[in-house]
Design an enzyme around this catalytic site. Structure first.
Site, short mmCIF file in Angstrom:
data_model
loop_
_atom_site.label_atom_id
_atom_site.label_comp_id
_atom_site.label_asym_id
_atom_site.label_seq_id
_atom_site.Cartn_x
_atom_site.Cartn_y
_atom_site.Cartn_z
CG ASP A 1 6.94 3.00 11.56
OD1 ASP A 1 6.02 2.90 12.26
OD2 ASP A 1 6.95 3.27 10.29
CB SER B 1 0.29 6.24 7.55
OG SER B 1 -0.08 4.88 8.29
N GLY C 1 6.00 8.23 1.06
CA GLY C 1 6.96 8.08 2.10
C GLY C 1 7.86 6.89 1.75
CG HIS C 2 6.08 2.88 1.36
ND1 HIS C 2 4.58 2.98 1.60
CD2 HIS C 2 6.42 2.34 2.62
CE1 HIS C 2 4.33 2.50 2.49
NE2 HIS C 2 5.07 1.98 3.15
CD GLN D 1 5.47 -6.02 11.14
OE1 GLN D 1 6.08 -6.57 10.69
NE2 GLN D 1 5.35 -4.78 10.94
CG HIS E 1 2.55 6.04 1.82
ND1 HIS E 1 3.85 6.68 2.27
CD2 HIS E 1 2.14 5.28 2.75
CE1 HIS E 1 3.80 6.25 3.43
NE2 HIS E 1 3.07 5.44 3.76
N GLY F 1 12.04 4.02 7.85
CA GLY F 1 11.75 5.51 8.04
C GLY F 1 11.65 5.84 9.46
CB ALA G 1 -0.99 0.08 1.13
P1 AMP Z 1 5.33 -0.06 6.39
O1 AMP Z 1 5.08 -0.20 4.98
O2 AMP Z 1 4.23 0.84 6.90
O3 AMP Z 1 5.73 -1.24 7.12
O4 AMP Z 1 6.48 0.72 6.11
C1 AMP Z 1 7.67 0.48 5.27
C2 AMP Z 1 8.74 1.25 5.70
O5 AMP Z 1 8.65 2.92 5.40
C3 AMP Z 1 9.15 1.60 7.21
O6 AMP Z 1 10.48 1.61 7.31
C4 AMP Z 1 8.47 2.75 7.64
O7 AMP Z 1 9.00 3.57 8.80
C5 AMP Z 1 8.56 3.75 6.22
N1 AMP Z 1 7.52 4.69 6.34
C6 AMP Z 1 6.29 4.64 6.37
N2 AMP Z 1 5.64 5.98 6.43
C7 AMP Z 1 6.60 6.84 6.04
C8 AMP Z 1 6.64 8.20 5.73
N3 AMP Z 1 5.51 8.77 6.09
N4 AMP Z 1 7.80 8.73 5.68
C9 AMP Z 1 8.99 8.19 5.52
N5 AMP Z 1 8.97 6.71 6.03
C10 AMP Z 1 7.80 5.77 5.97
#
Ligand code: AMP
Length: 281
Positions: A150, A185, A36-37, A61, A34, A147, A32
């Site tokens: 977290d 997120s 940020g990723h 998790q 965005h 990121g 999913a």
């Molecule tokens: P997730 O898919 O939510 O497990 O996130 C995967 C990676 O992307 C993790 O290292 C998160 O910390 C990072 N991440 C998620 N949201 C953001 C964001 N808004 N800005 C930067 N990194 C992010």
């Protein structure tokens, strides 16, 4: 972009890259995707010859089965975003690949997980430790990207890598935000338009608390104000803590501004959001 669902062909491909001296960056995600990723993918592309993104919604998790069930999955859109971002490899293992037999391994991160996310999501970091260890062993990256959003997870992965001597350099990428400050997120897409309007409360609370801390307001007073600001709304504050960014010890007064981080988590309806901000930006 090369796409792999199985470990052996991925390893064979990456061995070939390594034998040519190519550095490998790993960006672990749960999909999913965005912006940020994508910032993590871009950071990896700058520093490595090859970038591998993994997408795996890791059941170990999730301490809440509803959260796991509702976690957004949009693999076709993710693939397109990664292609666009210039990602070289996508690793999308299924549960049978990541957990071919039920796992009995448990990680304990001591004091690092006795606060904040660790308190409210029992078993979460053990599951993170398990999946990240598997991914680091499978991909053997030169660098891995996480990121700042977290932050507690990053602190825990640093500990994991140091203790288990994974041969990888960890990189932390600053949080990307929407225009009103809401941290991007995957869970944001579960908010209704009404809920989305209220979601900037986390960023506002962090910014105001940070300003107050800079002005010398006592931490106790700041915490009270944050709690009061949530009580006026139907957004449920789970925790607001000011901690040492390295050992995550909860602070009653600022010792080192460079090592002080403000962390927050709460629920809008059934959607759980987290965010943080360093005192010294
Ligand atoms: P997730 O898919 O939510 O497990 O996130 C995967 C990676 O992307 C993790 O290292 C998160 O910390 C990072 N991440 C998620 N949201 C953001 C964001 N808004 N800005 C930067 N990194 C992010």
């Amino acid at each position: 972009m090369e796409i792999f669902n199985e470990i052996s062909p991925l390893k064979a491909f990456l061995d070939g890259q390594r034998s040519r001296g190519n550095s490998i960056g790993l960006v672990p995600t749960m999909g999913a995707l965005h912006t940020g990723h994508i910032a993590l993918i871009e950071a990896s592309r700058k520093q490595n010859k090859l970038t591998v993104c993994s997408i795996y919604v890791n059941p170990a998790q999730f301490n809440n089965t509803e959260d796991l069930r509702h976690y957004p999955r949009m693999f076709d859109q993710d693939k397109a975003l990664l292609e666009n971002a210039g990602c070289d490899v996508l690793f999308m293992p299924g549960d049978g690949v990541m957990y071919p037999e039920p796992s009995v391994l448990k990680f304990s991160f001591g004091e690092l997980e006795q606060v904040m996310e660790g308190t409210y999501r029992p078993g979460h970091f053990s599951g993170v430790g398990l999946a990240v260890s598997k991914l680091l062993n499978i991909v053997e990256p030169t660098r891995a990207y996480f990121g700042q959003k977290d932050w507690q997870q990053f602190a825990i992965i640093q500990k994991l890598v140091r203790e288990l001597k994974f041969n990888v350099e960890l990189q932390c990428v600053p949080t990307l935000r929407e225009s009103d400050g809401l941290a991007m997120s995957s869970r944001n897409m579960r908010l209704t338009p009404e809920q989305r309007k209220k979601a900037d409360i986390f960023y506002k609370a962090l910014s105001q608390a940070r300003e107050a801390l800079i002005k010398g307001t006592e931490i106790g007073v700041i915490k009270k104000r944050v709690h009061q600001s949530f009580e006026k709304t139907d957004v449920r504050l789970e925790y607001f803590e000011i901690t040492d960014s390295q050992n995550l010890v909860v602070l009653n007064s600022v010792k080192d501004p460079k090592q002080t981080i403000l962390c927050i988590a709460g629920y809008i309806g059934s959607v759980r959001l987290i965010d943080n901000m360093f005192l010294d930006l």
